[in-house]
Design a protein around this motif. Structure first.
Motif, PDB file in Angstrom:
ATOM      1  N   ILE A 185       1.639  10.175  -5.029  1.00 32.85           N
ATOM      2  CA  ILE A 185       2.238  11.447  -4.629  1.00 32.85           C
ATOM      3  C   ILE A 185       3.270  11.907  -5.652  1.00 32.85           C
ATOM      4  N   ALA A 186       4.036  10.956  -6.215  1.00 30.32           N
ATOM      5  CA  ALA A 186       5.140  11.300  -7.117  1.00 30.32           C
ATOM      6  C   ALA A 186       4.690  11.564  -8.540  1.00 30.32           C
ATOM      7  N   GLN A 187       3.580  10.926  -8.977  1.00 28.64           N
ATOM      8  CA  GLN A 187       3.156  11.004 -10.374  1.00 28.64           C
ATOM      9  C   GLN A 187       3.004  12.435 -10.885  1.00 28.64           C
ATOM     10  N   PRO A 188       2.339  13.324 -10.143  1.00 28.83           N
ATOM     11  CA  PRO A 188       2.176  14.694 -10.662  1.00 28.83           C
ATOM     12  C   PRO A 188       3.496  15.437 -10.845  1.00 28.83           C
ATOM     13  N   LYS A 189       4.522  15.045 -10.104  1.00 28.08           N
ATOM     14  CA  LYS A 189       5.828  15.707 -10.188  1.00 28.08           C
ATOM     15  C   LYS A 189       6.756  15.038 -11.196  1.00 28.08           C
ATOM     16  N   GLY A 190       6.362  13.872 -11.714  1.00 31.51           N
ATOM     17  CA  GLY A 190       7.192  13.175 -12.692  1.00 31.51           C
ATOM     18  C   GLY A 190       8.467  12.609 -12.137  1.00 31.51           C
ATOM     19  N   VAL A 191       8.468  12.237 -10.852  1.00 33.83           N
ATOM     20  CA  VAL A 191       9.685  11.686 -10.232  1.00 33.83           C
ATOM     21  C   VAL A 191       9.383  10.308  -9.659  1.00 33.83           C
ATOM     22  N   ASN A 192       8.694   9.475 -10.441  1.00 34.41           N
ATOM     23  CA  ASN A 192       8.263   8.164  -9.984  1.00 34.41           C
ATOM     24  C   ASN A 192       9.421   7.293  -9.507  1.00 34.41           C
ATOM     25  N   ALA A 193      10.442   7.135 -10.367  1.00 35.27           N
ATOM     26  CA  ALA A 193      11.568   6.269 -10.025  1.00 35.27           C
ATOM     27  C   ALA A 193      12.328   6.809  -8.823  1.00 35.27           C
ATOM     28  N   GLN A 194      12.522   8.118  -8.776  1.00 34.93           N
ATOM     29  CA  GLN A 194      13.210   8.711  -7.633  1.00 34.93           C
ATOM     30  C   GLN A 194      12.446   8.448  -6.344  1.00 34.93           C
ATOM     31  N   ALA A 195      11.136   8.620  -6.376  1.00 30.36           N
ATOM     32  CA  ALA A 195      10.335   8.458  -5.168  1.00 30.36           C
ATOM     33  C   ALA A 195      10.339   7.003  -4.693  1.00 30.36           C
ATOM     34  N   GLN A 196      10.225   6.051  -5.623  1.00 30.49           N
ATOM     35  CA  GLN A 196      10.282   4.647  -5.230  1.00 30.49           C
ATOM     36  C   GLN A 196      11.665   4.305  -4.679  1.00 30.49           C
ATOM     37  N   GLY A 197      12.699   4.880  -5.296  1.00 34.09           N
ATOM     38  CA  GLY A 197      14.048   4.668  -4.785  1.00 34.09           C
ATOM     39  C   GLY A 197      14.226   5.272  -3.403  1.00 34.09           C
ATOM     40  N   MET A 198      13.629   6.438  -3.191  1.00 37.09           N
ATOM     41  CA  MET A 198      13.719   7.081  -1.888  1.00 37.09           C
ATOM     42  C   MET A 198      13.011   6.245  -0.825  1.00 37.09           C
ATOM     43  N   LEU A 199      11.840   5.674  -1.174  1.00 42.00           N
ATOM     44  CA  LEU A 199      11.136   4.814  -0.235  1.00 42.00           C
ATOM     45  C   LEU A 199      11.985   3.596   0.118  1.00 42.00           C
ATOM     46  N   THR A 200      12.632   3.003  -0.882  1.00 49.19           N
ATOM     47  CA  THR A 200      13.534   1.883  -0.631  1.00 49.19           C
ATOM     48  C   THR A 200      14.683   2.298   0.273  1.00 49.19           C
ATOM     49  N   LEU A 201      15.206   3.497   0.034  1.00 49.79           N
ATOM     50  CA  LEU A 201      16.316   4.006   0.839  1.00 49.79           C
ATOM     51  C   LEU A 201      15.932   4.078   2.317  1.00 49.79           C
ATOM     52  N   PHE A 202      14.767   4.648   2.598  1.00 50.88           N
ATOM     53  CA  PHE A 202      14.375   4.844   3.995  1.00 50.88           C
ATOM     54  C   PHE A 202      13.940   3.550   4.672  1.00 50.88           C
TER      55      PHE A 202
ATOM     56  N   ALA B 134       0.836  -1.201   0.000  1.00 49.70           N
ATOM     57  CA  ALA B 134       0.000   0.000   0.000  1.00 49.70           C
ATOM     58  C   ALA B 134       0.872   1.252   0.000  1.00 49.70           C
ATOM     59  N   GLY B 135       2.003   1.188   0.688  1.00 50.80           N
ATOM     60  CA  GLY B 135       2.920   2.327   0.725  1.00 50.80           C
ATOM     61  C   GLY B 135       3.527   2.637  -0.631  1.00 50.80           C
ATOM     62  N   ALA B 136       3.833   1.595  -1.417  1.00 47.53           N
ATOM     63  CA  ALA B 136       4.388   1.811  -2.757  1.00 47.53           C
ATOM     64  C   ALA B 136       3.360   2.483  -3.663  1.00 47.53           C
ATOM     65  N   ILE B 137       2.101   2.065  -3.548  1.00 41.96           N
ATOM     66  CA  ILE B 137       1.048   2.688  -4.354  1.00 41.96           C
ATOM     67  C   ILE B 137       0.840   4.133  -3.920  1.00 41.96           C
ATOM     68  N   TYR B 138       0.814   4.362  -2.624  1.00 44.41           N
ATOM     69  CA  TYR B 138       0.632   5.719  -2.099  1.00 44.41           C
ATOM     70  C   TYR B 138       1.764   6.634  -2.578  1.00 44.41           C
ATOM     71  N   THR B 139       2.992   6.123  -2.541  1.00 45.72           N
ATOM     72  CA  THR B 139       4.141   6.904  -3.012  1.00 45.72           C
ATOM     73  C   THR B 139       3.987   7.262  -4.476  1.00 45.72           C
ATOM     74  N   GLN B 140       3.492   6.314  -5.273  1.00 45.72           N
ATOM     75  CA  GLN B 140       3.292   6.573  -6.696  1.00 45.72           C
ATOM     76  C   GLN B 140       2.278   7.689  -6.921  1.00 45.72           C
TER      77      GLN B 140
END
Length: 415
Positions: A338-355, A330-336
């Motif tokens: 949030i990130a979709q309007p900014k066009g930083v999908n891969a960065q946001a998923q990577g950031m979630l993995t980082l944390f 659910a967190g991965a979908i939620y992150t998507q």
């Protein structure tokens, strides 16, 4: 303009069966590779006499998540095709996995930990890359993601069952099984959907390396609370990955890998229900239930034994579906969203993995190592009980903090 293979969509914007099948195979192999060695590595190390290095071995994954997320998961994906990164990382990673069994010895234990770090720097970014490829391929239909992600759980289950069936639960050859599938996945990745990398911005290299755009998403209060709680809940999560296998073995259960696969079977069932649950309830209830389930699981481990309370061990393992799906999927979908309007999908998923797999699990591995060091060389069930109460209490506190502070709208509730 980035497209995710327009031919893969059918009327009404629904993904075709062919695309779904291709992405399902990707997830199956992605998590087979990880599940083949991750589940019983602690048992293997204890068996060969290097149990004192378990905390270090399970700390390199989080370190690799941090390094890999910056160097590959966030930066390289802006300039290289995600699928080509998958090809390179899994082929090279597979070669390293073939070397690892020879290093799982008292003489080479320290070297094994360093080589494992090198491998995981390559592997950990592929978790976010696989999510990115699937989510971008589905476009606006992100509610289809849990179905495809369920095949990752099937891959993890298959790995556990095969390792247990072959009698390799306590053998260094778990890495060989992972190596074979890693090479196969590297070759298969040539056929993945050709989703485009995130569009490079005019920012400086340093701003891109440190993912200023992705971190900027945390200006949204709810997303900041989510990231903080995701990091904190990953601390007790790390203790499950590192110490569940020796704990289950201490209860007298012989097929440790097969027993732990019950958790993935539970995960699979809830995964198929995730699209409906996400639309019906929204993000907050799912995340909250997921965190509460972690507290309950560890409480069950703290009372389970090899006798009349063996049921608590099995129930604690079976709760993995709620623990993992309700929070991390659910967190991965939620992150998507949030990130979709900014066009930083891969960065946001990577950031979630980082944390989560990075900062949180690094802290969890080290804290778990400190707690494990207080146990005798051959811990009794009573010794394990004392250890499990700590993550149970921590997860309960984190769930309470989340309930009080998270005020996000029900993103994704209306599909």
């Amino acid at each position: 303009m980035a497209v995710a293979e327009g031919a893969s969509k059918i009327a009404g914007g629904s993904p075709s069966g062919l695309l779904t099948g291709r992405l399902s195979a990707l997830m199956f192999m992605q998590f087979f590779v990880w599940g083949a060695w991750q589940v019983t590595l602690g048992l293997v190390m204890q068996t060969v006499g290097i149990g004192n290095l378990i905390a270090n071995a399970f700390s390199v994954g989080p370190i690799a998540s941090i390094a890999g997320s910056f160097l590959l998961g966030m930066v390289a994906t802006r300039y290289l095709s995600p699928k080509m990164l998958m090809v390179i990382l899994h082929l090279v990673g597979g070669a390293i996995l073939f070397v690892l069994p020879s290093l799982v010895t008292p003489e080479h234990g320290e070297t094994m930990v360093w080589v494992l770090l090198g491998y995981l720097i390559l592997y950990m970014p592929t978790v976010g890359l696989a999510n990115t490829i699937a989510l971008k391929s589905f476009g606006e239909r992100v509610d289809n993601f849990p179905f495809v992600r369920a095949f990752g759980t099937l891959g993890w289950i298959a790995a556990g069952l095969i390792i247990g069936w072959l009698g390799l639960s306590a053998s260094p050859q778990i890495f060989t099984a992972a190596a074979i599938v890693s090479i196969a996945l590297g070759l298969y990745s040539f056929t993945l959907p050709n989703v485009a990398p995130d569009a490079p911005s005019d920012d400086s290299v340093l701003r891109q390396v440190f993912c200023v755009e992705a971190f900027g998403l945390m200006r949204q209060r709810s997303f900041l609370v989510f990231i903080v709680c995701a990091t904190l809940i990953s601390i007790p999560l790390a203790m499950y990955y590192a110490y569940a296998s020796p704990y289950v073995g201490a209860t007298g259960i012989e097929n440790v890998s097969g027993t732990l696969a019950i958790g993935q079977m539970s995960e699979l069932g809830f995964m198929f229900a995730m699209p409906w649950l996400y639309r019906r309830f929204g993000v907050k209830p799912l995340l909250l239930v997921g965190m509460a389930a972690w507290a309950l699981r560890y409480a069950l481990f703290a009372i389970g034994d090899g006798g009349s309370s063996l049921w608590a061990v099995y129930l604690g393992v079976a709760l993995h579906g709620v623990c993992y799906d309700f929070f991390f999927v659910a967190g991965a979908i939620y992150t998507q969203t949030i990130a979709q309007p900014k066009g930083v999908n891969a960065q946001a998923q990577g950031m979630l993995t980082l944390f989560t797999y990075g900062v949180g699990m690094l802290l969890g591995s080290q804290i778990g190592g400190l707690l494990y060091a207080q146990l005798p060389a051959q811990p009794s069930i009573a010794d394990w009980h004392q250890m499990w109460w700590y993550p149970a209490a921590a997860a309960a506190v984190i769930a309470l903090i989340f309930q009080i502070t998270f005020r996000g709208e029900r993103e994704g509730a209306a599909a």
